[in-house]
Motif scaffolding. Structure first.
Motif, PDB file in Angstrom:
ATOM      1  N   GLY A  81      -7.142   5.715   2.834  1.00 47.49           N
ATOM      2  CA  GLY A  81      -8.100   5.286   3.844  1.00 47.49           C
ATOM      3  C   GLY A  81      -7.435   4.366   4.841  1.00 47.49           C
ATOM      4  O   GLY A  81      -6.396   3.751   4.558  1.00 47.49           O
ATOM      5  N   MET A  82      -8.004   4.256   6.033  1.00 47.01           N
ATOM      6  CA  MET A  82      -7.375   3.509   7.118  1.00 47.01           C
ATOM      7  C   MET A  82      -7.189   2.032   6.791  1.00 47.01           C
ATOM      8  O   MET A  82      -6.158   1.433   7.124  1.00 47.01           O
ATOM      9  CB  MET A  82      -8.190   3.659   8.408  1.00 47.01           C
ATOM     10  N   ALA A  83      -8.155   1.417   6.104  1.00 49.25           N
ATOM     11  CA  ALA A  83      -8.022   0.001   5.767  1.00 49.25           C
ATOM     12  C   ALA A  83      -6.855  -0.221   4.815  1.00 49.25           C
ATOM     13  O   ALA A  83      -6.102  -1.195   4.946  1.00 49.25           O
ATOM     14  CB  ALA A  83      -9.319  -0.522   5.156  1.00 49.25           C
ATOM     15  N   ALA A  84      -6.677   0.682   3.854  1.00 49.42           N
ATOM     16  CA  ALA A  84      -5.563   0.567   2.909  1.00 49.42           C
ATOM     17  C   ALA A  84      -4.235   0.723   3.632  1.00 49.42           C
ATOM     18  O   ALA A  84      -3.273  -0.015   3.361  1.00 49.42           O
ATOM     19  CB  ALA A  84      -5.698   1.611   1.801  1.00 49.42           C
ATOM     20  N   HIS A  85      -4.149   1.684   4.555  1.00 50.82           N
ATOM     21  CA  HIS A  85      -2.909   1.865   5.313  1.00 50.82           C
ATOM     22  C   HIS A  85      -2.599   0.633   6.162  1.00 50.82           C
ATOM     23  O   HIS A  85      -1.444   0.210   6.250  1.00 50.82           O
ATOM     24  CB  HIS A  85      -3.013   3.100   6.208  1.00 50.82           C
ATOM     25  N   ALA A  86      -3.621   0.073   6.779  1.00 49.82           N
ATOM     26  CA  ALA A  86      -3.407  -1.123   7.612  1.00 49.82           C
ATOM     27  C   ALA A  86      -2.861  -2.274   6.770  1.00 49.82           C
ATOM     28  O   ALA A  86      -1.943  -2.997   7.189  1.00 49.82           O
ATOM     29  CB  ALA A  86      -4.709  -1.527   8.301  1.00 49.82           C
ATOM     30  N   ALA A  87      -3.416  -2.459   5.573  1.00 53.07           N
ATOM     31  CA  ALA A  87      -2.922  -3.515   4.690  1.00 53.07           C
ATOM     32  C   ALA A  87      -1.482  -3.243   4.269  1.00 53.07           C
ATOM     33  O   ALA A  87      -0.652  -4.166   4.194  1.00 53.07           O
ATOM     34  CB  ALA A  87      -3.820  -3.636   3.457  1.00 53.07           C
ATOM     35  N   ASP A  88      -1.158  -1.976   4.009  1.00 53.10           N
ATOM     36  CA  ASP A  88       0.214  -1.609   3.637  1.00 53.10           C
ATOM     37  C   ASP A  88       1.194  -1.921   4.760  1.00 53.10           C
ATOM     38  O   ASP A  88       2.310  -2.401   4.520  1.00 53.10           O
ATOM     39  CB  ASP A  88       0.294  -0.116   3.299  1.00 53.10           C
ATOM     40  N   LEU A  89       0.801  -1.648   6.000  1.00 50.62           N
ATOM     41  CA  LEU A  89       1.695  -1.894   7.132  1.00 50.62           C
ATOM     42  C   LEU A  89       1.943  -3.386   7.320  1.00 50.62           C
ATOM     43  O   LEU A  89       3.071  -3.800   7.627  1.00 50.62           O
ATOM     44  CB  LEU A  89       1.110  -1.286   8.405  1.00 50.62           C
ATOM     45  N   ALA A  90       0.914  -4.200   7.139  1.00 50.84           N
ATOM     46  CA  ALA A  90       1.103  -5.646   7.230  1.00 50.84           C
ATOM     47  C   ALA A  90       2.075  -6.118   6.162  1.00 50.84           C
ATOM     48  O   ALA A  90       2.960  -6.952   6.425  1.00 50.84           O
ATOM     49  CB  ALA A  90      -0.239  -6.362   7.103  1.00 50.84           C
ATOM     50  N   ALA A  91       1.943  -5.571   4.939  1.00 48.33           N
ATOM     51  CA  ALA A  91       2.854  -5.944   3.861  1.00 48.33           C
ATOM     52  C   ALA A  91       4.273  -5.468   4.153  1.00 48.33           C
ATOM     53  O   ALA A  91       5.248  -6.171   3.828  1.00 48.33           O
ATOM     54  CB  ALA A  91       2.359  -5.355   2.541  1.00 48.33           C
ATOM     55  N   LEU A  92       4.412  -4.304   4.747  1.00 51.53           N
ATOM     56  CA  LEU A  92       5.733  -3.785   5.114  1.00 51.53           C
ATOM     57  C   LEU A  92       6.403  -4.694   6.140  1.00 51.53           C
ATOM     58  O   LEU A  92       7.586  -5.036   5.997  1.00 51.53           O
ATOM     59  CB  LEU A  92       5.594  -2.363   5.662  1.00 51.53           C
ATOM     60  N   LEU A  93       5.673  -5.108   7.170  1.00 53.11           N
ATOM     61  CA  LEU A  93       6.246  -6.015   8.163  1.00 53.11           C
ATOM     62  C   LEU A  93       6.604  -7.362   7.532  1.00 53.11           C
ATOM     63  O   LEU A  93       7.632  -7.965   7.873  1.00 53.11           O
ATOM     64  CB  LEU A  93       5.278  -6.205   9.331  1.00 53.11           C
TER      65      LEU A  93
END
Length: 303
Positions: A81-93
């Motif tokens: 889901g989009m919210a999960a992907h957004a959280a993953d990207l923040a963690a990646l950065l």
């Protein structure tokens, strides 16, 4: 351009998110850019190697994750889901110790990009949408999510429940695809080889059908997608492939729908890319247009 590629794993909720990274050394010509990190997001049944050709055409550092449920991120625990992907990207950065990135998203990656911008606007220097991220044509009333997925992405979804004898059989399946077969290349073959998991004769795609369903429910939510698109900064570029996912004229975004979007989002910069379809826009001849757009956006400065 001489580029160095390596893989990395970033800790996120439920496990490790895999990403590929393309960089230029100080000895390359032209020299590496001092501009922003480019965070490149792939489509709904894709993996990070979809960005290989674009990454080779830019001097910027490019990091492209296997989004949750795909590639080497397919074993992550928890829903997509989009919210999960957004959280993953923040963690990646965070893992990369990067404060802000220029986010470029293709197909579903465009919807992830708008969701990330909505959730973490301070982590985004700019957004480039590549045949995704704006509302899609509405589905008929009563259509199930699975039927909508099949209608939009066709064979790309069909393969998720198929097995293949070996890599060559998988390549043969895709070489028959009208939007990819005629433009088969070393990069396309590497992309599909990476996608294949399991042992012969029971090889299969790494993509989780459950993740595709969860993500598709989000990207088919027209009002939510529209709100995220409306929040994008003025001047955000949207690149449209004039041909669609089966190389058919009209594209994933028909011209009439693009005209509606131009009226609904007057601050966006909507551009057609001629001579390409949804796939070859990033994996074929359209990669240069994408790389050039990223470079132009990066050099105009952060917002």
């Amino acid at each position: 351009m001489n580029r160095t590629y390596d893989a990395l794993d970033a800790p996120v909720s439920g496990g490790l998110l895999r990403a590929g990274r393309w960089t230029s050394s100080a000895t390359t010509s032209p020299p590496p850019s001092s501009g922003p990190l480019v965070l490149a997001l792939h489509g709904v049944t894709a993996n990070h190697l979809a960005w290989g050709r674009v990454a080779e055409l830019t001097s910027y550092d490019v990091v492209a994750p296997d989004l949750r449920g795909r590639g080497r991120s397919s074993s992550l625990q928890g829903p997509a889901g989009m919210a999960a992907h957004a959280a993953d990207l923040a963690a990646l950065l965070d893992h990369l110790e990067v404060e802000r990135a220029l986010v470029v998203g293709h197909s579903m990656g465009g919807f992830v990009a708008t969701a990330f911008h909505e959730a973490h606007p301070d982590r985004v220097s700019d957004v480039v949408l590549v045949d995704g991220g704006l509302p899609l044509p509405p589905m008929p009333e009563g259509m199930s999510t699975d039927d909508a997925i099949a209608a939009i992405i066709g064979p790309a979804a069909e393969r998720l429940s198929m097995t293949f004898a070996d890599a060559e059989a998988y390549f043969d399946f895709w070489k028959q695809h009208p939007a990819l077969g005629p433009w088969w290349s070393r990069e396309v073959e590497a992309y599909f080889a990476y996608d294949l998991v399991g042992q012969p004769p029971h090889c299969r795609s790494s993509v989780s059908l459950a993740a595709v369903r969860e993500d598709s429910a989000d990207l088919l939510d027209g009002s939510l997608v529209a709100d995220r698109a409306a929040a994008l900064p003025a001047g955000t570029v949207f690149l449209r492939a004039v041909n669609g996912m089966m190389d058919e004229p009209g594209g994933l975004y028909p011209s009439a729908l693009v005209e509606q979007h131009a009226a609904s989002y007057p601050g966006l910069d909507l551009r057609d890319v001629d001579g390409v379809n949804h796939y070859t826009l990033v994996m074929g001849s359209g990669a240069q247009a994408v790389a050039d757009t990223v470079a132009a956006v990066a050099t105009r400065g952060s917002r």
